[in-house]
Design a protein around this motif. Structure first.
Motif, short mmCIF file in Angstrom:
data_model
loop_
_atom_site.label_atom_id
_atom_site.label_comp_id
_atom_site.label_asym_id
_atom_site.label_seq_id
_atom_site.Cartn_x
_atom_site.Cartn_y
_atom_site.Cartn_z
N ALA A 29 0.83 -1.20 0.00
CA ALA A 29 0.00 0.00 0.00
C ALA A 29 0.87 1.26 0.00
CB ALA A 29 -0.94 -0.01 1.20
N GLU A 30 1.96 1.23 0.78
CA GLU A 30 2.85 2.39 0.80
C GLU A 30 3.49 2.62 -0.56
OE1 GLU A 30 5.70 1.98 3.99
OE2 GLU A 30 4.04 1.82 5.44
N ARG A 31 3.86 1.53 -1.22
CA ARG A 31 4.45 1.67 -2.56
C ARG A 31 3.42 2.27 -3.52
NH1 ARG A 31 6.42 -3.93 -4.55
NH2 ARG A 31 7.27 -2.83 -6.35
N VAL A 32 2.18 1.79 -3.44
CA VAL A 32 1.13 2.29 -4.34
C VAL A 32 0.93 3.78 -4.11
CG1 VAL A 32 -1.37 2.21 -4.78
CG2 VAL A 32 -0.06 0.08 -4.57
N ARG A 33 0.82 4.17 -2.84
CA ARG A 33 0.59 5.58 -2.55
C ARG A 33 1.80 6.43 -2.95
NH1 ARG A 33 -2.01 3.21 2.18
NH2 ARG A 33 -0.19 3.62 3.47
N GLY A 34 2.98 5.86 -2.75
CA GLY A 34 4.20 6.58 -3.16
C GLY A 34 4.21 6.81 -4.66
N CYS A 35 3.83 5.81 -5.43
CA CYS A 35 3.78 5.95 -6.89
C CYS A 35 2.78 7.03 -7.29
CB CYS A 35 3.38 4.63 -7.55
SG CYS A 35 4.67 3.37 -7.48
N CYS A 36 1.61 7.01 -6.66
CA CYS A 36 0.59 8.01 -7.00
C CYS A 36 1.11 9.41 -6.69
CB CYS A 36 -0.71 7.73 -6.24
SG CYS A 36 -1.57 6.24 -6.80
N LEU A 37 1.75 9.55 -5.52
CA LEU A 37 2.27 10.87 -5.14
C LEU A 37 3.35 11.34 -6.11
CD1 LEU A 37 2.54 10.68 -1.25
CD2 LEU A 37 1.05 12.15 -2.61
N ARG A 38 4.24 10.42 -6.50
CA ARG A 38 5.29 10.82 -7.46
C ARG A 38 4.67 11.25 -8.78
NH1 ARG A 38 8.21 7.15 -4.92
NH2 ARG A 38 7.64 5.39 -6.25
N ALA A 39 3.69 10.49 -9.24
CA ALA A 39 3.05 10.83 -10.52
C ALA A 39 2.33 12.17 -10.41
CB ALA A 39 2.06 9.73 -10.92
N VAL A 40 1.61 12.36 -9.31
CA VAL A 40 0.90 13.63 -9.11
C VAL A 40 1.90 14.78 -9.04
CG1 VAL A 40 -0.46 14.95 -7.43
CG2 VAL A 40 -1.15 12.62 -8.05
N GLY A 41 3.04 14.54 -8.37
CA GLY A 41 4.08 15.56 -8.27
C GLY A 41 4.60 15.94 -9.64
N ALA A 42 4.80 14.94 -10.49
CA ALA A 42 5.28 15.21 -11.85
C ALA A 42 4.24 16.02 -12.61
CB ALA A 42 5.57 13.90 -12.57
N VAL A 43 2.97 15.70 -12.38
CA VAL A 43 1.90 16.39 -13.08
C VAL A 43 1.76 17.82 -12.58
CG1 VAL A 43 -0.57 16.44 -13.51
CG2 VAL A 43 0.66 14.29 -13.53
N GLY A 44 2.02 18.02 -11.29
CA GLY A 44 1.94 19.36 -10.71
C GLY A 44 2.80 20.35 -11.48
N ALA A 45 3.86 19.80 -12.10
CA ALA A 45 4.77 20.66 -12.84
C ALA A 45 4.28 20.94 -14.26
CB ALA A 45 6.15 20.00 -12.91
N ILE A 46 3.21 20.27 -14.66
CA ILE A 46 2.69 20.52 -16.01
C ILE A 46 1.77 21.73 -15.95
CG2 ILE A 46 1.43 19.55 -17.97
CD1 ILE A 46 2.10 16.77 -16.82
N ASP A 47 2.33 22.88 -16.30
CA ASP A 47 1.60 24.15 -16.16
C ASP A 47 0.30 24.15 -16.94
OD1 ASP A 47 3.48 25.13 -14.51
OD2 ASP A 47 4.47 26.38 -16.03
N ALA A 48 0.33 23.51 -18.08
CA ALA A 48 -0.82 23.57 -18.98
C ALA A 48 -2.11 23.16 -18.26
CB ALA A 48 -0.59 22.67 -20.18
N LEU A 49 -1.97 22.25 -17.29
CA LEU A 49 -3.17 21.74 -16.64
C LEU A 49 -3.85 22.80 -15.79
CD1 LEU A 49 -2.11 18.17 -15.50
CD2 LEU A 49 -3.15 18.90 -17.64
N SER A 50 -3.10 23.73 -15.26
CA SER A 50 -3.72 24.70 -14.37
C SER A 50 -4.02 26.03 -15.08
CB SER A 50 -2.81 24.96 -13.17
OG SER A 50 -1.54 25.33 -13.61
N ARG A 51 -3.64 26.15 -16.34
CA ARG A 51 -3.78 27.44 -17.02
C ARG A 51 -5.01 27.52 -17.92
NH1 ARG A 51 1.84 27.92 -18.39
NH2 ARG A 51 1.29 27.29 -20.47
N ARG A 52 -5.78 26.46 -17.98
CA ARG A 52 -6.91 26.45 -18.93
C ARG A 52 -7.95 27.49 -18.56
NH1 ARG A 52 -6.77 21.58 -21.89
NH2 ARG A 52 -5.14 20.28 -21.11
#
Ligand SMILES: [Zn+2]
Length: 267
Positions: free
Chosen positions: A244-267
């Motif tokens: 479960a910790e690995r799963v949550r860690g993967c989700c957090l890493r992916a979300v963190g990477a996405v947080g850097a995708i400006d396009a998602l928040s600029r629409r």
């Protein structure tokens, strides 16, 4: 590692974790208790709340009843829902084996189940998404599931086909390719075999935003149940918490990477 919290604009959707079957719904099933338990064992995404949410997820929307009662992941109208053709629209008539699950309900009985369990669940999801958009201008719905290691008859899949450890599901409108790729990458780097939209495709978005509001991003994560539980009795493997910790860690890493995708928040 200190556990990190999911960002507040992430909404975890957990639709298939519950095994609860209220008496009023139970009465319409044609299965005896043993057959119902077997069907719950096969069809429930067991322990997905514990796997994905842990204690660090602020926004979780979990269905309060089993998918055998009402499946909140389906479209409310059978006309919109492809699985209705297999007797598995929002209110299932068939089991995973293609056998009858319940007697035919009257329109009033169907409407009562929808208004008691489906509508309030979707209202909670809509509210969580609306709140995230209002506060942060963005939202990611993380649709949390698991699947059996061997395909069930209703899937109409090849039962002998090998299935991946992790399936990432995307939607053509609501999933930026970079978002899906961030999830594929995170789980792959953690050592799992990952497939995109295989064996299950898509990701759920609240109806009012569906194909209308691209600020609402969505991704589905499905775990092969053999990774974390005994599929013949639903019990957790001894190393469940680590998984479960690995799963949550993967989700957090992916979300963190996405947080850097400006396009998602600029629409
Ligand atoms: Zn599911």
């Amino acid at each position: 590692m200190t556990p990190q919290a999911c960002p507040p604009w992430v909404v975890l959707h957990v639709p298939h974790d519950s095994t609860a079957v209220p008496a009023e719904a139970r009465a319409a099933f044609v299965l005896d208790d043993a057959a119902l338990q077997q069907e719950l064992l096969r069809m429930t995404d067991h322990h997905t709340l514990a796997l994905f949410a842990g204690a660090q997820a602020p926004n979780v929307v979990r269905a309060p009843v089993s998918r055998l009662v009402v499946d909140v992941e389906r479209f409310a109208q059978d006309a919109d829902e492809p699985m209705a053709a297999r007797g598995m629209g929002v209110i299932y008539e068939a089991t995973s084996q293609g056998a009858p699950l319940r007697r035919r309900l009257t329109e009033a009985e169907r409407a009562a189940l929808i208004s008691r369990y489906y509508a309030p669940h979707h209202a909670r999801l809509e509210a969580a998404v609306t709140q995230a958009l209002a506060q942060f201008g963005r939202c990611l719905v993380l649709d949390c599931h698991s699947f059996p290691s061997v395909a069930l008859p209703y899937e109409q899949a090849e039962p002998a086909a090998r299935r991946p450890g992790i399936c990432i599901g995307s939607d053509a409108f609501h999933t930026e390719p970079a978002l899906a790729q961030a999830f594929v990458r995170a789980f792959t780097q953690a050592g799992w075999e990952v497939a995109l939209n295989e064996p299950f495709a898509g990701a759920l978005v609240p109806a009012s935003r569906y194909r209308r509001d691209a600020r609402v991003q969505a991704v589905m994560v499905e775990l092969n149940r053999e990774l974390y539980m005994r599929e013949d009795d639903g019990s957790r493997w001894a190393d469940f918490e680590r998984t479960a910790e690995r799963v949550r860690g993967c989700c957090l890493r992916a979300v963190g990477a996405v947080g850097a995708i400006d396009a998602l928040s600029r629409r």
